[in-house]
Scaffold this active site. Sequence first.
Site, PDB file in Angstrom:
ATOM      1  N   SER A 264      43.740  37.067  32.931  1.00  0.00           N
ATOM      2  CA  SER A 264      44.215  35.987  33.793  1.00  0.00           C
ATOM      3  C   SER A 264      43.140  34.914  33.890  1.00  0.00           C
ATOM      4  CB  SER A 264      44.523  36.528  35.192  1.00  0.00           C
ATOM      5  OG  SER A 264      43.321  36.792  35.908  1.00  0.00           O
ATOM      6  N   ASP A 265      43.530  33.713  34.273  1.00  0.00           N
ATOM      7  CA  ASP A 265      42.524  32.736  34.641  1.00  0.00           C
ATOM      8  C   ASP A 265      42.030  33.088  36.047  1.00  0.00           C
ATOM      9  OD1 ASP A 265      40.849  30.531  34.634  1.00  0.00           O
ATOM     10  OD2 ASP A 265      42.360  29.201  33.795  1.00  0.00           O
ATOM     11  N   TRP A 266      40.978  32.433  36.476  1.00  0.00           N
ATOM     12  CA  TRP A 266      40.326  32.769  37.749  1.00  0.00           C
ATOM     13  C   TRP A 266      41.349  32.773  38.887  1.00  0.00           C
ATOM     14  CZ3 TRP A 266      34.909  33.394  38.859  1.00  0.00           C
ATOM     15  CH2 TRP A 266      34.605  33.484  40.221  1.00  0.00           C
ATOM     16  N   SER A 267      41.637  33.954  39.391  1.00  0.00           N
ATOM     17  CA  SER A 267      42.523  34.148  40.541  1.00  0.00           C
ATOM     18  C   SER A 267      43.934  33.612  40.309  1.00  0.00           C
ATOM     19  CB  SER A 267      41.921  33.503  41.796  1.00  0.00           C
ATOM     20  OG  SER A 267      42.558  33.986  42.966  1.00  0.00           O
ATOM     21  N   SER A 268      44.339  33.468  39.033  1.00  0.00           N
ATOM     22  CA  SER A 268      45.700  32.974  38.795  1.00  0.00           C
ATOM     23  C   SER A 268      46.745  33.980  39.250  1.00  0.00           C
ATOM     24  CB  SER A 268      45.897  32.643  37.314  1.00  0.00           C
ATOM     25  OG  SER A 268      45.819  33.800  36.500  1.00  0.00           O
TER      26      SER A 268
END
Length: 752
Positions: free
Chosen positions: A291-295
Amino acid sequence: MNNKLFFTLIVSGLILFQACNTPAGQGDEIDDKVEALLAQMTLEEKVGQMNQYNGFYDVTGPAPAEGDAKHKYEHIKNGWVGSMLNVRGAAEVRKMQALAVDSSRLGIPMIFGFDVIHGHKTLSPIPLAEAASWDLAAIEKSARIAAIEASAEGINWTFAPMVDISRDARWGRVMEGAGEDTYLGSKIGVARVNGFQGDDLSANNTIAACAKHFAGYGFAEAGMDYNTVDVGMATYYNVIFPPFKAAVDEADVKTFMNSFNIVNAIPATANKHIQRDILKGDWGFKGYVISDWSSGREMIDHGYARDLKHVAELAANAGSDMDMESYAYVNHLADLVREGKVNEGVVDDAVRRILRVKYELGLFDDPFKYCDEKREKELIYHADHMEAALDMAKRSIVLLKNENNILPLNKDKKIAVIGALADDKDSPLGNWRMAGEDNTAISVLEGLDNYGVKYKYAEGGKLITGPTAFPFELKVNTTDKSGIKEAVNLAKQSEVVVMVLGEHGLHSGEGRGRANLGLPGVQQELLEAVYKVNKNIVLVLMNGRPLTITWADEHVPAIVEAWQLGTQTGNAVTQVLYGEYNPSGKLPMTFPRHVGQVPIYYNQFRTGRPGPKHEVFWPHYMDESEKPLYPFGYGLSYTEFDYTNLKVNLKAKNQVEVSVSVTNIGSKAGEEVVQLYINDKVASIVRPVKELKGFEKIKLEPSQTTTVTFMLTDKELGFYNNQGEYLVEAGDFEVMVGTSSVSGLKDKFTLE
């Protein structure tokens, strides 16, 4: 017998058993090792491999005793962390890796990720600038050097390349990609992946690459980061997906990162169709998706997930294999498996993919192979890396205008240098230079000094009034014009004025959308004031995106697009200004005349009223030209190239040979990017007015002629329909070969 040895013997025995019971031709040694290890893992240990944490404590100090840091520390010891982010330095990585390997039950090594975007410590030009070189070998070498330096600091995984196609210069992250074109973007993405991963991923100087952001992130509405994306499937299949697919098919990229945006109204992190059906199904991707940061957590704000537990359920089932800083998997995924909401086979599939990459990196053979402080000391800022960064920087510069051949400059001319960016050692490093040290760029003034140029300098006014830091927005000077008077007085006394204007390096990048694409602050007023007293201006632009410089194009005789060129900026700019290097860059993005034209791109769809057919009723603006200021593929040289003898031959079914003669008709040796475009005249879905389908960079001496030959095949002649089916259809095609997307020789051919 200690526990580690006991488990090693068990795993080895299972590997041997499985190898003896695996039919010939099925599986391989790494698969066997992965399965044997997976069989020994508890559910919590499996979920732990799907969990990535950001660096959380100083490894040289005592272990954290409380709070979130304590929990993360204990999780590593328990084997519940598969990867760490933003931990670097051979000593630091060694200590944290030891915590996982020596303390956890199975001793599974962690993979250490970092944003290695355009160089590591030695910084190359920003990716958009590198794309302007159209030089695939140089771009691959740039990524190779970045991998060498990053791996020397303990890193073994980069979150690059960004292969998002974007047509909107307002979007701040255009600086991180290869521009607006799918064909060019695909070629550059493959070159970067190959540079990072090298020929042998198990070597200690290669790192796993990550194709990001999957998918559609570059089409954020209004150019605002994290905004809604809503485009048709024809755009996904023909524009957005191809660079990602090329990274899989042609470069064996090891990881993908999903994107913040929605895809067909479903957040990408929970989008099963693009992650499981297309990426892992149709394309056969064997690596893992992070995932992207906290997506994951952000799906709650999208209105798609109720809470963090729901996030874990949706993301895991959709095929997002590793969670970056959402805490969804580590806190909830095991319970979801026990409750039957996530099948353990989903978890096993993700863990297999993660473990496989770790085996391919050689981390199980030597978890500390990237932790060599001697190598770190020897390779960071190596002289060879500096030389390559300078070469890359020169190749990235684009000559936009050179009226009356004011360039190259003569050392005998009395030169004034004006602009705050000329004396800036930080801004030229650009954004996304996480390991780069502040103020380590060679400024333009230093570059002139190194070249022995005599000049006088005036700042002309500050560009930025506050601090400059990655997490914060810049404060631009819009009121203090006190420096303009000094600059004007200096310009009066000079023969030529070199004005270094543009954006600060942190004006572009993540979260840095701009609604106004002109020169920020008081720079436009400064430019016009200087022009009133001295029209012999060379405008050197430093920027991370296309700018609307219509006034400058109409008035200033010479314009050099110098982007943000990294560590060697000043030397590269000086060598181009004084003719030591003949500029050869071509624009990877269209430059608009006005922000109201954005998004603007060369490969538009044809309309029912292409015009001009009537005074009013055709696509145009009443108050501005519909044409770009500088088109895609455009760039001048200190010499000239002439195109002749275009030939088109059908060699076989769906094989078209196109050749052209190119002659250097100027007085200087130079490089030219020969570009080939096609137009499918009639198709089952509407095709663009033209599409780049080939390019070659050549170097010619004065009066030298060479023949450049392209071969068009199914790969270049076809397209995807809205169902994702690839078609090559019979019919008439136009072909153009030339120096940009708007200038070249034309011919046609017919596919039967």
